[in-house]
Design a protein around this motif. Structure first.
Motif, PDB file in Angstrom:
ATOM      1  N   ASP A  19      26.991 -21.171 -14.348  1.00 41.96           N
ATOM      2  CA  ASP A  19      25.683 -21.102 -15.006  1.00 41.96           C
ATOM      3  C   ASP A  19      25.440 -19.682 -15.513  1.00 41.96           C
ATOM      4  O   ASP A  19      25.698 -18.711 -14.826  1.00 41.96           O
ATOM      5  N   ARG A  71      28.621 -32.799 -25.790  1.00 46.25           N
ATOM      6  CA  ARG A  71      28.467 -32.458 -24.375  1.00 46.25           C
ATOM      7  C   ARG A  71      27.994 -33.700 -23.668  1.00 46.25           C
ATOM      8  O   ARG A  71      27.319 -34.533 -24.263  1.00 46.25           O
ATOM      9  N   ARG A 129      21.871 -38.929 -16.447  1.00 49.78           N
ATOM     10  CA  ARG A 129      21.748 -37.483 -16.313  1.00 49.78           C
ATOM     11  C   ARG A 129      20.334 -37.041 -15.910  1.00 49.78           C
ATOM     12  O   ARG A 129      20.159 -36.094 -15.150  1.00 49.78           O
ATOM     13  N   GLN A 166      30.820 -30.293  -7.544  1.00 48.09           N
ATOM     14  CA  GLN A 166      30.705 -31.283  -6.476  1.00 48.09           C
ATOM     15  C   GLN A 166      31.831 -31.111  -5.437  1.00 48.09           C
ATOM     16  O   GLN A 166      31.597 -31.195  -4.241  1.00 48.09           O
ATOM     17  N   ASN A 223      17.265 -25.983 -14.283  1.00 43.93           N
ATOM     18  CA  ASN A 223      17.531 -27.300 -13.698  1.00 43.93           C
ATOM     19  C   ASN A 223      17.815 -27.183 -12.198  1.00 43.93           C
ATOM     20  O   ASN A 223      17.893 -26.100 -11.643  1.00 43.93           O
TER      21      ASN A 223
HETATM   22  P1  TYD Z   1      24.462 -28.197 -18.311  1.00 45.96           P
HETATM   23  O1  TYD Z   1      23.281 -28.958 -18.767  1.00 45.96           O
HETATM   24  O2  TYD Z   1      25.732 -28.348 -19.033  1.00 45.96           O
HETATM   25  O3  TYD Z   1      23.967 -26.730 -18.204  1.00 45.96           O
HETATM   26  P2  TYD Z   1      24.699 -25.438 -18.626  1.00 45.96           P
HETATM   27  O4  TYD Z   1      23.837 -24.910 -19.725  1.00 45.96           O
HETATM   28  O5  TYD Z   1      24.718 -24.618 -17.404  1.00 45.96           O
HETATM   29  O6  TYD Z   1      26.054 -25.836 -19.066  1.00 45.96           O
HETATM   30  O7  TYD Z   1      24.791 -28.533 -16.830  1.00 45.96           O
HETATM   31  C1  TYD Z   1      23.771 -28.651 -15.957  1.00 45.96           C
HETATM   32  C2  TYD Z   1      24.264 -28.449 -14.570  1.00 45.96           C
HETATM   33  O8  TYD Z   1      25.074 -29.539 -14.178  1.00 45.96           O
HETATM   34  C3  TYD Z   1      25.090 -27.210 -14.394  1.00 45.96           C
HETATM   35  O9  TYD Z   1      24.539 -26.469 -13.332  1.00 45.96           O
HETATM   36  C4  TYD Z   1      26.448 -27.715 -14.008  1.00 45.96           C
HETATM   37  C5  TYD Z   1      26.171 -29.055 -13.441  1.00 45.96           C
HETATM   38  N1  TYD Z   1      27.265 -30.034 -13.518  1.00 45.96           N
HETATM   39  C6  TYD Z   1      27.843 -30.496 -12.336  1.00 45.96           C
HETATM   40  O10 TYD Z   1      27.449 -30.095 -11.234  1.00 45.96           O
HETATM   41  N2  TYD Z   1      28.840 -31.424 -12.404  1.00 45.96           N
HETATM   42  C7  TYD Z   1      29.287 -31.915 -13.583  1.00 45.96           C
HETATM   43  O11 TYD Z   1      30.199 -32.768 -13.606  1.00 45.96           O
HETATM   44  C8  TYD Z   1      28.683 -31.432 -14.805  1.00 45.96           C
HETATM   45  C9  TYD Z   1      29.126 -31.940 -16.138  1.00 45.96           C
HETATM   46  C10 TYD Z   1      27.668 -30.488 -14.725  1.00 45.96           C
END
Ligand code: TYD
Length: 219
Positions: free
Chosen positions: A14, A40, A52, A107, A157
């Motif tokens: 992040d 994405r 999501r 995860q 988030n």
């Molecule tokens: P995202 O919206 O892509 O935010 P960023 O701008 O940080 O890319 O992702 C949101 C959050 O989801 C981010 O903290 C990473 C997490 N994430 C997971 O934990 N597992 C996953 O498989 C994915 C795709 C994202």
């Protein structure tokens, strides 16, 4: 699955600057006049968007780590089926912001489910589709988190709110994957000003991959 396209993923902790970098890559791909798609998860796919919004809702503090991993895999499967696979089959360059590696590190490593367990559910979800190239923006979690708090426009988030220790595990997980798969994963130092990171990303695309992509598309 066989396809004629080229599948690139962008990964990072992040605050690594993926959003800024992806804008620049999109401009670059536009100039190449090759068919491409930047996407994405969940990619505007209704089913995946709904999944999501459950995952990222800050109110869902009770969510079990396995539930979270399965929901990510479910959203990914839908996005692949509706968006990524058709584009690859048409021979497009597909750039996806986050993919299976995110689940392995967030995860598998950071939540502690274990990388192999998360890999196996994702193998089921993706049918084994793997990126041809992964650009990993490597940022020190302290730098990443300070960028996030400085960016007033960005929505915070549920995963942003995790501790520094969590984000350190995310980074260790990414570096371990990069060490295991150096052919696929290119590590870029994202602690620097984002313009320098963008330049490096474009250089990687120019030097190493557009030739492969070109060959791939002309076959
Ligand atoms: P995202 O919206 O892509 O935010 P960023 O701008 O940080 O890319 O992702 C949101 C959050 O989801 C981010 O903290 C990473 C997490 N994430 C997971 O934990 N597992 C996953 O498989 C994915 C795709 C994202």
């Amino acid at each position: 699955m066989t396809s004629t396209g080229f599948f690139i993923t962008l990964e990072g902790g992040d605050g690594a600057g993926k959003t800024t970098v992806i804008g620049r890559v999109r401009e670059y791909l536009q100039q190449q006049k090759r068919p491409y798609l930047v996407t994405r998860e969940p990619g505007g796919i209704e089913i995946a968007e709904k999944i999501r919004s459950i995952i990222l809702n800050p109110a869902h503090t009770a969510m079990d780590a396995r539930t979270e991993a399965l929901l990510y895999a479910a959203a990914r499967s839908q996005h692949l089926a509706e968006v990524v696979e058709p584009a690859l089959q048409q021979g497009m360059i597909v750039l996806c912001d986050r993919f299976v590696d995110s689940s392995l590190v967030y995860q598998g490593n950071a939540r502690g489910l274990g990388v192999e367990a998360v890999r196996s559910i994702n193998k089921f979800a993706t049918g084994g589709l793997a990126p041809d190239l992964t650009l990993y923006l490597d940022v020190d979690p302290e730098v990443g988190l300070s960028r996030i708090s400085a960016n007033q426009d960005r929505e915070v988030n549920r995963l942003d709110l995790e501790s520094l220790a969590f984000h350190r595990k995310v980074r260790e997980g990414y570096l371990a994957i990069a060490a295991e798969e150096p052919q696929r994963v290119v590590v870029l130092d994202a602690n620097r000003p984002l313009e320098s990171v963008e330049q490096d990303v474009l250089q990687v695309l120019k030097d190493r991959f557009l030739k492969d992509i070109g060959d791939n598309l002309s076959n």
